[in-house]
Design an enzyme around this catalytic site. Structure first.
Site, mmCIF file in Angstrom:
data_model
loop_
_atom_site.group_PDB
_atom_site.id
_atom_site.type_symbol
_atom_site.label_atom_id
_atom_site.label_comp_id
_atom_site.label_asym_id
_atom_site.label_seq_id
_atom_site.Cartn_x
_atom_site.Cartn_y
_atom_site.Cartn_z
ATOM 1 N N ASN A 48 0.850 -1.182 0.000
ATOM 2 C CA ASN A 48 0.000 0.000 0.000
ATOM 3 C C ASN A 48 0.891 1.238 0.000
ATOM 4 O O ASN A 48 2.117 1.134 0.025
ATOM 5 C CB ASN A 48 -0.956 0.002 1.202
ATOM 6 C CG ASN A 48 -0.204 -0.171 2.522
ATOM 7 O OD1 ASN A 48 0.850 0.429 2.738
ATOM 8 N ND2 ASN A 48 -0.734 -1.001 3.412
ATOM 9 N N GLY B 178 -2.595 -10.124 3.489
ATOM 10 C CA GLY B 178 -2.345 -10.911 2.292
ATOM 11 C C GLY B 178 -0.876 -11.133 2.051
ATOM 12 O O GLY B 178 -0.088 -11.417 2.968
ATOM 13 N N ASP C 201 1.353 -8.954 1.245
ATOM 14 C CA ASP C 201 2.149 -7.928 1.924
ATOM 15 C C ASP C 201 2.454 -8.343 3.360
ATOM 16 O O ASP C 201 3.586 -8.207 3.846
ATOM 17 C CB ASP C 201 1.382 -6.605 1.900
ATOM 18 C CG ASP C 201 2.245 -5.423 2.336
ATOM 19 O OD1 ASP C 201 3.456 -5.619 2.557
ATOM 20 O OD2 ASP C 201 1.715 -4.311 2.441
ATOM 21 N N SER D 132 -3.421 -5.625 -7.000
ATOM 22 C CA SER D 132 -4.840 -5.244 -7.080
ATOM 23 C C SER D 132 -5.738 -6.431 -7.412
ATOM 24 O O SER D 132 -6.777 -6.277 -8.061
ATOM 25 C CB SER D 132 -5.040 -4.135 -8.124
ATOM 26 O OG SER D 132 -4.348 -2.973 -7.758
ATOM 27 N N GLY E 144 -6.806 -8.595 -4.931
ATOM 28 C CA GLY E 144 -7.557 -8.942 -3.734
ATOM 29 C C GLY E 144 -8.685 -7.966 -3.509
ATOM 30 O O GLY E 144 -9.506 -7.712 -4.395
ATOM 31 N N VAL E 145 -8.726 -7.380 -2.310
ATOM 32 C CA VAL E 145 -9.813 -6.450 -1.997
ATOM 33 C C VAL E 145 -9.728 -5.190 -2.847
ATOM 34 O O VAL E 145 -10.740 -4.525 -3.094
ATOM 35 C CB VAL E 145 -9.797 -6.085 -0.497
ATOM 36 C CG1 VAL E 145 -10.120 -7.286 0.346
ATOM 37 C CG2 VAL E 145 -8.445 -5.501 -0.092
#
Length: 675
Positions: free
Chosen positions: A369, A377, A379, A470, A472-473
Site C-alpha cells: 500500500n 495478504g 504484503d 490489485s 484482492g480487496v
C-alpha cells in the site's frame, strides 16, 4: 617547520627564476637551458604537477638532442625523467617507448641502467607483459648486486617486485626466496618490529601460503598484525591474511573470529552497504560454510550479492558461493511450483503457484500500500518473512504526505531480509478500484508493473517473482480476468535484456485458472487511436497515463500571468454643494400648518363619534384642560412628556390623538422631527 613539499616548491621557484634569467641572457633556444629545464621538470613531477613536468621535460629533451644528439647519455637521462612523467599521467605505453629509447643509448651496465631497467619493467607490468618485466627486473637486480652489494637496502624494492612477477608466472619457490631476501634486508635496515616491515611480512606470508606452508605464513601474518595493532593502523587485508592462514590450517572457528573482526572493521569504515566490505563477507561466509553452518553462510552470501553492482569484481564469486549453499529446489523453479511457461521478447513468463515468500529469485515484488509499512495478504506474509531488517528498510524509505510509494509506482529495498531468499524486495502499489474509475485504475495498474520491472532491470535482476497487484480487496468490482490480463500485458511490454524468468505467483485455485487462461491468450494489439493524456500544468506534454504522471511530478512549467486590461478612467462626479443652515422659521411655519390640519381632522372625527375616554396632559397642574378627544376605548392615563417619545413615534402619536400643548409648538426639536 618547513615540510618536504615546501622545500620542493621553493626549489621549483628557484629553478623557474633561473630559467627566466637564462632565457633573457641566452635566448629560449640555447642548449645551455636544457639542464635547468630538466631540473625544473623533475621538481614539477615530485610535486605532482605531472602535466607541467611533461611540457618542461619535452622542451629539455629537444634542446638536449639538438646539442648532444639522440644517442647521448644526456638524452637518455632526460628520456628517463620524461618517461616517468608520462607514467605518472597513466600513459604507460609512452613511458615504455621513451624508456626503451633511453635503455638503448646506454653502452655499459651501471646504476643508471639498473634504474632505467627497473622503471621500464614497471611499465611493461602495467601493460601486462610479465615476461619482459621479469627479464628487466632480473637485469636490474644483477646490476644492483654488482654495484651496491647483495645486502644493500636499495635491493629490497627490486626483490619485492620480482617476487610479484614470480607469483604471476607461477614460480612460487623463487618467489619465496626473493621475498625472504627482501624481508631480511629490511629487518637489518629497520629492525624486526618496524612499521615499514608490514608489506614485506604480508608479501612473504602470502608466498608461503601459495606453497602450502600455512604455519610459516601464520607466523609472518601475525607479526604484521602485531605491528599494526601497536601502531593502531590495523588493516582488514592483514586480518584476511591471518584468517586465511587459520583456514589453511583447518582451524575454521578461529578463522571465523578473525574474518568477523575484519568485517566489523570494514563496516565501521565503509558502512553496511559499502562495496569494500564484500571481500570480508565472502571470507566470513566461507568459514561458516566450512563449519557446516549453511544457513548463516547463505545469508552472508546473499548480503554480499545485494551489495555487488553489475561491475563489482566479486559478483561472480558471490553467485558461485550461493550456488554451493543454496537449498535444493525439489523439482521447483526458483522455489515455486511451475504451472506453465510462455516466451517473452526477453526471457520467459512463468505462471507459478505457491507463496511469493518462498521464491528463490533476485527480486520479489510485494503488493504494497502507499504507506509501505505492511498490510494483509501477500504484503503481510512478506513483512513477517522479512523480519526486523525489512521493517527498518521500509521505514527508511523517503516519505511524502505520509506516502512512501504513490499508486502506480514502485520503490526498492535491497539487502538480506530474514528468511526471504532474494537480493531485493520491490514494493509496488496497485490501484484500489473501489476509489478510482476503471480507465484510470487500469493505467495505474499497468504503470505499477512497469515501474517494478524498471527497478529490477536497474538492479541487473535475471529472475523476478510478482505478487498479483490489485487482485484482492483492491479489485473491487473489476473482474479478475481483466486485472490479470493487464498484468500479463504489462510484463510483456516491460521485459528487458538479461531477464531469464519473471513469475506471476497465483495463490488461490481461481487465480491459477485465470492466469493460465490470460497468459495463453495472444497479445492484445495496441491501437494507434489510444487516448493520450495531457499535463495538467498546461505545458503541452502528452502521452500515456503513466508517462504523464511521471512528467507532472517533475514539471516546473508555470502558466504566464494573465494580461491586466486597464480599466477606463471615469471622471470624478461633482457632488452638489452642501445645503446652508436650515431656515428654522420657515420649517416651524410649515410644521404648525400641518399640526393644525391634523387637529382639524381629529375634531371632525370627535364630532362624528364622541369618545368614552379622555386624555389629560402631564403638566404639574391637576386641572384638566379641555382640548380634544379620540375614539380610543375609555381609559384614563397620564401621558408622558412629549420630548421623551422617540422621533419615529411622533406621527403615530398624533394619529392616535395625542394632545399637544401650545408651548410644544415652540420646541425646535419637534419641528425638526416633523420635517
Amino acid at each position: 617547520m618547513a615540510t618536504g613539499d615546501d622545500a620542493l616548491a621553493k626549489n621549483r621557484d628557484v629553478f623557474a627564476k633561473t630559467l627566466r634569467m637564462e632565457e633573457t641572457q641566452f635566448g629560449r633556444s640555447d642548449p645551455r637551458l636544457a639542464e635547468t629545464l630538466k631540473s625544473l621538470g623533475e621538481t614539477h613531477a615530485a610535486l605532482g604537477e605531472h602535466r607541467d613536468a611533461v611540457d618542461t621535460l619535452e622542451r629539455a629533451l629537444e634542446l638536449t638532442i639538438r646539442h648532444n644528439g639522440r644517442d647521448s647519455l644526456e638524452a637518455s637521462a632526460v628520456l628517463h625523467s620524461l618517461g616517468n612523467a608520462h607514467g605518472d599521467l597513466g600513459d604507460h605505453a609512452t613511458k615504455r617507448d621513451l624508456l626503451e629509447r633511453a635503455l638503448d643509448n646506454y653502452t655499459e651496465d651501471d646504476a643508471a641502467v639498473a634504474q632505467t631497467a627497473y622503471e621500464l619493467a614497471l611499465a611493461h607490468g602495467e601493460l601486462g607483459d610479465d615476461a619482459r618485466k621479469k627479464q628487466l627486473l632480473e637485469r636490474a637486480l644483477a646490476i644492483e648486486e654488482r654495484e651496491l652489494g647483495r645486502d644493500h637496502a636499495d635491493l629490497a624494492i627490486t626483490l619485492m617486485h620480482l617476487g610479484q612477477v614470480y607469483a604471476t608466472t607461477g614460480e612460487h619457490a623463487k618467489r619465496v626466496v626473493v621475498l625472504e631476501r627482501a624481508l631480511a634486508i629490511e629487518e637489518r635496515e629497520y629492525g624486526p618490529a618496524h612499521a615499514d616491515l608490514v608489506a614485506s611480512l604480508n608479501n612473504c606470508g602470502v608466498a608461503y601460503s601459495e606453497i602450502g606452508d600455512h604455519e610459516r605464513a601464520l607466523t609472518l601474518f601475525s607479526r604484521a598484525l602485531a605491528i599494526e595493532e601497536r601502531e593502531d593502523t590495523v588493516e582488514s587485508s592483514t586480518l584476511h591474511n591471518v584468517g586465511g592462514a587459520y583456514f589453511g590450517l583447518q582451524d575454521y572457528e578461529q578463522a571465523s573470529h578473525v574474518f568477523d573482526r575484519a568485517l566489523e572493521l570494514d563496516m565501521d569504515r565503509h558502512g553496511e552497504k559499502g562495496a569494500e566490505i564484500v571481500a570480508s563477507i565472502l571470507l566470513l561466509g566461507s568459514a561458516h560454510e566450512a563449519l557446516s553452518e549453511i544457513e548463516t553462510a547463505y545469508e552472508l552470501y546473499m548480503h554480499a550479492l545485494t551489495i555487488c553492482g553489475g561491475d563489482h569484481p566479486s559478483l561472480e564469486a558471490c553467485r558461485e558461493a550461493l550456488q554451493r549453499v543454496a537449498p535444493p529446489d525439489d523439482g521447483l523453479t526458483d522455489g515455486l511450483v511451475e504451472i506453465e511457461r510462455h516466451a517473452l521478447t526477453h526471457g520467459e513468463l512463468v505462471v507459478s503457484s505457491g507463496s511469493v515468500v518462498d521464491a528463490h529469485v533476485d527480486a520479489i515484488v510485494n503488493a504494497a500500500n502507499e504507506r509501505c509499512l505492511g498490510g494483509s495478504g501477500a504484503d503481510g506474509a512478506i513483512t513477517r518473512a522479512g523480519g526486523a531488517s525489512l521493517a527498518e528498510a521500509r521505514q527508511a524509505l523517503p516519505v511524502s504526505d505520509d506516502k512512501r510509494c504513490h499508486t502506480g509506482d514502485a520503490v526498492l529495498t535491497s539487502g538480506s531480509f530474514g528468511s526471504l531468499r532474494c537480493a531485493c524486495v520491490i514494493h509496488a502499489v496497485g490501484p484500489d478500484y473501489r476509489q478510482v474509475d476503471l480507465k484510470k485504475g487500469d493505467a495505474l495498474l499497468r504503470s505499477a508493473y512497469g515501474e517494478a520491472m524498471r527497478l529490477a532491470r536497474d538492479q541487473d535482476c535475471s529472475t523476478v517473482a510478482f505478487s498479483l497487484l490489485s487482485a484482492g480487496v483492491f479489485r473491487g468490482s473489476r473482474s479478475l480476468d481483466d486485472v490479470l490480463m493487464i498484468a500479463v500485458e504489462a510484463l510483456r511490454d516491460a521485459c528487458f535484456e538479461g531477464l531469464d524468468r519473471v513469475h506471476l505467483v497465483a495463490f488461490s485455485p481461481e487465480e491459477q485458472e485465470v492466469l493460465q487462461r490470460v497468459a495463453a491468450a495472444p497479445p492484445v494489439s495496441v491501437e494507434s487511436s489510444e487516448e493520450e493524456y495531457a499535463c495538467e500544468r498546461g505545458c503541452g506534454f502528452t502521452g500515456s497515463f503513466g508517462d504523464v504522471e511521471k512528467h507532472e511530478a517533475a514539471c516546473a512549467y508555470e502558466p504566464p500571468a494573465p494580461v491586466q486590461t486597464p480599466r477606463p478612467v471615469t471622471p470624478p462626479q461633482k457632488l452638489p454643494p452642501l445645503s446652508p443652515e436650515p431656515d428654522w422659521a420657515k420649517i416651524a411655519t410649515a410644521a404648525r400648518s400641518k399640526v393644525e390640519m391634523l387637529e382639524a381632522r381629529v375634531r371632525a372625527l370627535e364630532r362624528a363619534s364622541p369618545s368614552k375616554s379622555r386624555y389629560y396632559d402631564s403638566s404639574d397642574s391637576d386641572e384638566e384642560e379641555e382640548f380634544f378627544y379620540t375614539r380610543t376605548p375609555y381609559t384614563t392615563k397620564k401621558l408622558p412628556p412629549l420630548d421623551t417619545l422617540p422621533a419615529r413615534s411622533l406621527s403615530a402619536a398624533l394619529r392616535r390623538g395625542r394632545p399637544l400643548r401650545r408651548d410644544d409648538y415652540e420646541r425646535r426639536s419637534l419641528w425638526q422631527m416633523l420635517k
